[in-house]
Design an enzyme around this catalytic site. Structure first.
Site, short mmCIF file in Angstrom:
data_model
loop_
_atom_site.label_atom_id
_atom_site.label_comp_id
_atom_site.label_asym_id
_atom_site.label_seq_id
_atom_site.Cartn_x
_atom_site.Cartn_y
_atom_site.Cartn_z
CG ASP A 7 13.58 -10.36 23.77
OD1 ASP A 7 12.69 -10.58 22.90
OD2 ASP A 7 14.73 -10.79 23.67
CG HIS A 22 -2.09 -4.74 0.15
ND1 HIS A 22 -2.51 -5.23 1.35
CD2 HIS A 22 -0.99 -4.00 0.43
CE1 HIS A 22 -1.70 -4.81 2.31
NE2 HIS A 22 -0.76 -4.06 1.77
C1 BG6 Z 1 1.86 -1.92 2.90
C2 BG6 Z 1 3.13 -2.06 2.12
O1 BG6 Z 1 1.32 -3.20 3.20
O2 BG6 Z 1 0.91 -1.17 2.16
C3 BG6 Z 1 3.68 -0.69 1.77
O3 BG6 Z 1 4.09 -2.78 2.88
C4 BG6 Z 1 2.63 0.15 1.08
O4 BG6 Z 1 4.84 -0.80 0.96
C5 BG6 Z 1 1.32 0.15 1.87
O5 BG6 Z 1 3.12 1.47 0.97
C6 BG6 Z 1 0.21 0.81 1.09
O6 BG6 Z 1 -0.92 0.93 1.91
P1 BG6 Z 1 -1.99 2.09 1.64
O7 BG6 Z 1 -3.09 1.81 2.61
O8 BG6 Z 1 -1.26 3.39 1.91
O9 BG6 Z 1 -2.41 1.97 0.22
#
Ligand code: BG6
Length: 487
Positions: free
Chosen positions: A89, A235
């Protein structure tokens, strides 16, 4: 001056979790297969799960063998020899102490926290107390760093008390995607686009991140965050920054990150009226995706929820380059297709020399950057269709396409997991593709403003059937600005 020593091990915290299984361990295996891991490099793992070394190794072998690429026995032998596991942990000093035998002899390990962000601070304190966080250690943090500006600051302060900023690597896995990096190449390795990349020539920009997947059993996390905090804060704002930033002077970490921060600072704050006019929240209800009947979000969640699984909004960047160019962002779960795309819509020609049919056919140029599922860059150009119809001048929009998969197909053309590049950079100490503290905090500052405007405006998620492109309001929003989503 940032030191860039090469790490001699990676230590995965949360090694039995979903992220480690789906992304991190396969990425490390591929890096090994392609000869990127130094000979004595170790892949060490820890988790609270009570597993023996052999059980963990068997688990890793099984998960790699179950992947579509399969397992190469020669690579596996090499990879297996790098592996070690200790059950502990790591949020307590005693737990961090238990890791010591596994880390013995290492000079520069990278700690990768694939854990809930609420544990980051405690793990760092425990590592420091056990004497494991010395000058040649780096720490990699998964997103989300916080849930808002305040909690993000708390995490940054707690981690920063143990690790200097230049040793903290905050991951946004979108920055590891080839096409995202290609955006930098497209803009700054060509003379063609940069002179046009501004409000004189560009009408608007659309960024879409559409997923067919639902939230499923991730709801305990997701319900606290929603699409705004889960996707847009990180993102999508990173994509927006790469599209909008000024040319950095070089690819040094701070050169690139300074430019991204300037974009985030130029984002116009959302007001209550903006929330009503320029944003929409949605939540999926039962529907059909890919021919299959799927549940609605609240059924997955098991109770009512005010969390959005879809968001569309207009962002404005108040600077010389982008004044008057709206950026339309939309993201959602359970949409009809998986698509991550940036569309740069150029302005129409200032005057048409054509008349009749040809004039009607004129379409403004558009640059489409597809990131997923196919990696493609496409520029639509007007062209004369061969033949004598329409007075001999029939115009047609045709795509000039740069299919990245086709361009680089052949042996070794496997599409890399985004984490491969980022793990390698973390091992080497290159933080260009990682997010700096001020970037995360500026992004939160803007997103907090959106969330506050939503609260003020009482904006609740509108239902949309799974398998549709979100609530009707998403179309109304962009139409209000005289544009339409590119579908
Ligand atoms: C993650 C999110 O950061 O990115 C998710 O927490 C999402 O909810 C994912 O599905 C999408 O990533 P990718 O690379 O599949 O477009």
């Amino acid at each position: 001056m940032i030191e860039t020593w090469q790490a001699d091990a990676i230590v995965l915290f949360g090694a039995t979790g979903d992220l480690s299984h789906r992304m991190l361990i396969p990425s490390l295996y591929h890096l090994d297969a392609d000869g990127f891991l130094p000979p004595n490099f170790k892949v060490l793992a820890t988790a609270r799960a009570q597993l023996t070394h052999d059980e963990f190794v068997a688990q890793v072998r099984d998960l790699l063998a179950a992947r579509p690429e399969g397992l190469d026995e020669t690579v596996w032998k090499r990879f297996e020899a790098r592996l070690d596991f200790t059950s502990a942990d790591a949020t307590t000093e005693a737990g961090a102490e238990q890791l010591k035998p596994m880390l013995e002899g290492l000079k520069a390990p990278v700690f990768y926290l694939a854990l809930s962000p609420s544990l980051y601070g405690r793990v760092c304190v425990a590592l420091a107390a056990a004497g494991l966080a010395h000058d040649h250690t780096r720490i990699v943090l998964e997103k989300p760093v916080g849930r808002d500006l305040e909690t993000s600051r708390e995490i940054n302060v707690a981690v920063g008390a143990v690790f200097d900023e230049e040793r903290i690597f905050r991951i946004d896995h979108y920055l590891g995607k080839e096409t995202v990096q290609n955006l930098i190449a497209l803009r700054f390795a060509n003379t063609l686009f940069e002179p046009l990349w501004n409000n004189l020539t560009i009408d608007h920009v659309q960024i879409t991140v559409a997923e067919t997947e639902g939230v499923g059993d991730r709801w305990p996390y997701y319900d606290e965050y929603g699409a705004l905090r889960d996707m847009l804060q990180n993102h999508m704002l990173q994509l927006l920054c790469l599209v909008a930033m000024e040319p950095p002077s070089d690819m040094e970490p701070d050169s690139v990150r300074n430019e991204k921060v300037k974009v985030l600072r130029s984002l116009r704050r959302f007001s209550r009226v903006d929330a009503q006019t320029w944003s929409i929240r949605g939540q999926y209800t039962p529907g059909v995706v890919g021919g299959k009947q799927v549940k609605g979000y609240q059924e997955e969640r098991g109770q009512e929820s005010g969390t959005e699984t879809f968001v569309a909004l207009r962002a404005d960047i108040d600077n010389w380059r982008w004044a008057g160019v709206p950026f339309f962002l939309r993201t959602g779960k359970r949409l009809p297709e998986r698509r991550t795309q940036i569309a740069i819509q150029f302005k129409p020609v200032p005057h048409s020399i054509f008349d009749g049919q040809a004039k009607d056919d004129l379409v403004a140029n558009r640059l489409i950057i597809d990131l997923q599922p196919d990696e493609d860059i496409e520029l639509t150009l007007m062209n004369k269709a061969p033949g004598l119809t329409a007075g001999g001048m029939r115009l047609q929009a045709l795509p000039l396409s740069l299919s990245l998969l086709r361009a680089y197909e052949g042996p070794g053309a496997r599409r890399r997991i985004a984490y491969e590049r980022l793990l390698l950079d973390a091992i080497k100490g290159n933080s260009t593709l990682f997010v700096r503290r001020d970037e995360v905090e500026e992004a939160w500052r803007w997103v907090d403003g959106v969330a506050a405007a939503w609260r003020e405006a009482g904006l609740t998620p509108k239902p949309y059937a799974a398998g549709s492109w979100g609530p009707a309001g998403a179309f109304a929003l962009i139409e209000r600005a005289g544009r339409a989503w590119y579908d």
